[in-house]
Design a protein around this motif. Sequence first.
Motif, PDB file in Angstrom:
ATOM      1  N   GLU A  31      34.562  33.569  30.489  1.00  0.00           N
ATOM      2  CA  GLU A  31      35.826  34.242  30.805  1.00  0.00           C
ATOM      3  C   GLU A  31      36.366  35.070  29.645  1.00  0.00           C
ATOM      4  OE1 GLU A  31      39.367  31.931  31.302  1.00  0.00           O
ATOM      5  OE2 GLU A  31      38.500  30.191  30.312  1.00  0.00           O
TER       6      GLU A  31
ATOM      7  N   LEU B 210      35.868  38.664  30.294  1.00  0.00           N
ATOM      8  CA  LEU B 210      36.326  39.157  31.591  1.00  0.00           C
ATOM      9  C   LEU B 210      36.911  40.564  31.495  1.00  0.00           C
ATOM     10  CD1 LEU B 210      36.721  38.632  34.574  1.00  0.00           C
ATOM     11  CD2 LEU B 210      38.866  37.458  34.047  1.00  0.00           C
TER      12      LEU B 210
ATOM     13  N   VAL C 295      37.662  32.168  38.368  1.00  0.00           N
ATOM     14  CA  VAL C 295      36.928  31.609  37.231  1.00  0.00           C
ATOM     15  C   VAL C 295      36.698  30.124  37.474  1.00  0.00           C
ATOM     16  CG1 VAL C 295      37.010  31.116  34.755  1.00  0.00           C
ATOM     17  CG2 VAL C 295      37.841  33.321  35.624  1.00  0.00           C
TER      18      VAL C 295
ATOM     19  N   ILE D 138      32.863  33.300  35.064  1.00  0.00           N
ATOM     20  CA  ILE D 138      33.078  33.994  36.327  1.00  0.00           C
ATOM     21  C   ILE D 138      31.745  34.524  36.835  1.00  0.00           C
ATOM     22  CG2 ILE D 138      33.596  36.205  35.198  1.00  0.00           C
ATOM     23  CD1 ILE D 138      35.584  36.725  37.506  1.00  0.00           C
TER      24      ILE D 138
END
Length: 373
Positions: free
Chosen positions: A210, A213, A245, A252
Motif C-alpha cells: 500500500e 498506492l 487494501v 492492493i
Amino acid sequence: MRIDVRKHTALKLLIPLISVFVLTACEQASKPGAPGGKGGKRPPSSVVLGTVEERFLVDEIEVIGTLQAYESVTVSATVTDNVSTVNFSDGQFVEKDDILVTLTDDEQSAELAEARANLDDSLRRLNRLESIGKNLASESDIDLARSEVGANRGRLQAIEARLDDRIIRAPFSGVLGFREVSVGALVTPGSEITTLDDIKTLKLDFTVPEVYLAQVQPGNLVAGRTPAWPDREISGRVATLGSRVDPVTRAIAVRADIPNSDYQLRPGMLVNVTLYSDQYLGLVITESALVQVGNRSSVYVVDEENTAHQQSVTIIKRIPGHVVVGDGVKAGDRVVIDGTLNLRNGVKVKVIGDEHSSFSNSNVDGVESDGKS
C-alpha cells in the motif's frame, strides 16, 4: 680490545661522502620549480571525465504475479442424457458458437415434429375462420383459434430450447483443454466436458504494498519474465486496481493486460513483474564520480580551464553503476569519474580520458519509445 684498523679507516672516508650527497640533495630540493621543493608546483593529476546527463527515468517496483485467462470457463452439460457426438480434440482452438458436443435427442426431435404439426394445424384453422368472416364465424371461435395457435407456438419454442440444451457450443473463442467425455457416456447437469480459455490476451494479477498506492494507476507499464522463457520479456499495461487494501497483507491487488498473440503464455504461469510507476527527468552521473565523506556526497566538476571544483550533491536514488542526483550539478557538466583520490578543490587536472555516460535502462527506453509519460 682489538680494533680493526681497515674498517675504521673506511668509515672515516665514507662519512664525508654521505655529507656531500645530503647537501646536494637539499640544494636541488630548494631550487624554485623543483617538485616538492620550496616554491615548487604540484604536477596536474591525471583524471578521466564523464558527463552529467539528463535522462528520462521511471521508478520500478518488483513483485511476483500470476497469469490468468482473459475469459475462462468449464464447459459442462445442463441436462441428463448420453453423448451422441464429440466434435473437438484436446487443445484445439475454436470459434464462438462452434458445436463441441451433441447429446441424444431422439425423443425431443419427435416432440418437435409433433409440435410443428400441431402449430401448422392450428394456423390453418385460424386462417379458415378469419377468411369466412365474422358473419359465418363467431368472435369467440376466432379468439379460441388464436389462443390455440399461441399455445402451440409456445410448446414448439420450449421443445426447441430443450433440443438446444443438447447441443453444447463454445461460449467464446479460445483454446480447449482436455476432453473429459466420450461418445455414449452419460452426462448429468454439471458434468465437466472440457475447459475453454481465451488466452489471446492474458490478465496478469499481482499485489503491490500500500505504500506504493499513490504511484500506481491504470496505464502504468509493466514488464516481466517467466521461468519457462527467461529470455523473453513480456509487457503490458495496468488495467485496473482492486477496490480495497487487504488489511492483513497491507497490499492492493493490481491487474494488467498482457498481449499473447502467439499463445505461448498460459494461465497459471508465474511471472517476475517489474512495474514502472513515477516517470520524471533526472540528472544521472557515473557512480564512481561520487566522493563520500561521512554523510556528505560530492563530485569534482572540471571547468573549461581543466580546474577541478568540488561540488556537494544530493543523492535521489541509485541505479546499478549510476546515481541520480538532485542538485550541485547540471546537465552537460564534466565530472571526474576516475582519479578523485588525490584531487583537491581548485587544482588543475590533466584529462587523459573523456567518456560519455554508458547509462542504459531498457525499461526507460521502452517507456520513451511508447510515447507516454
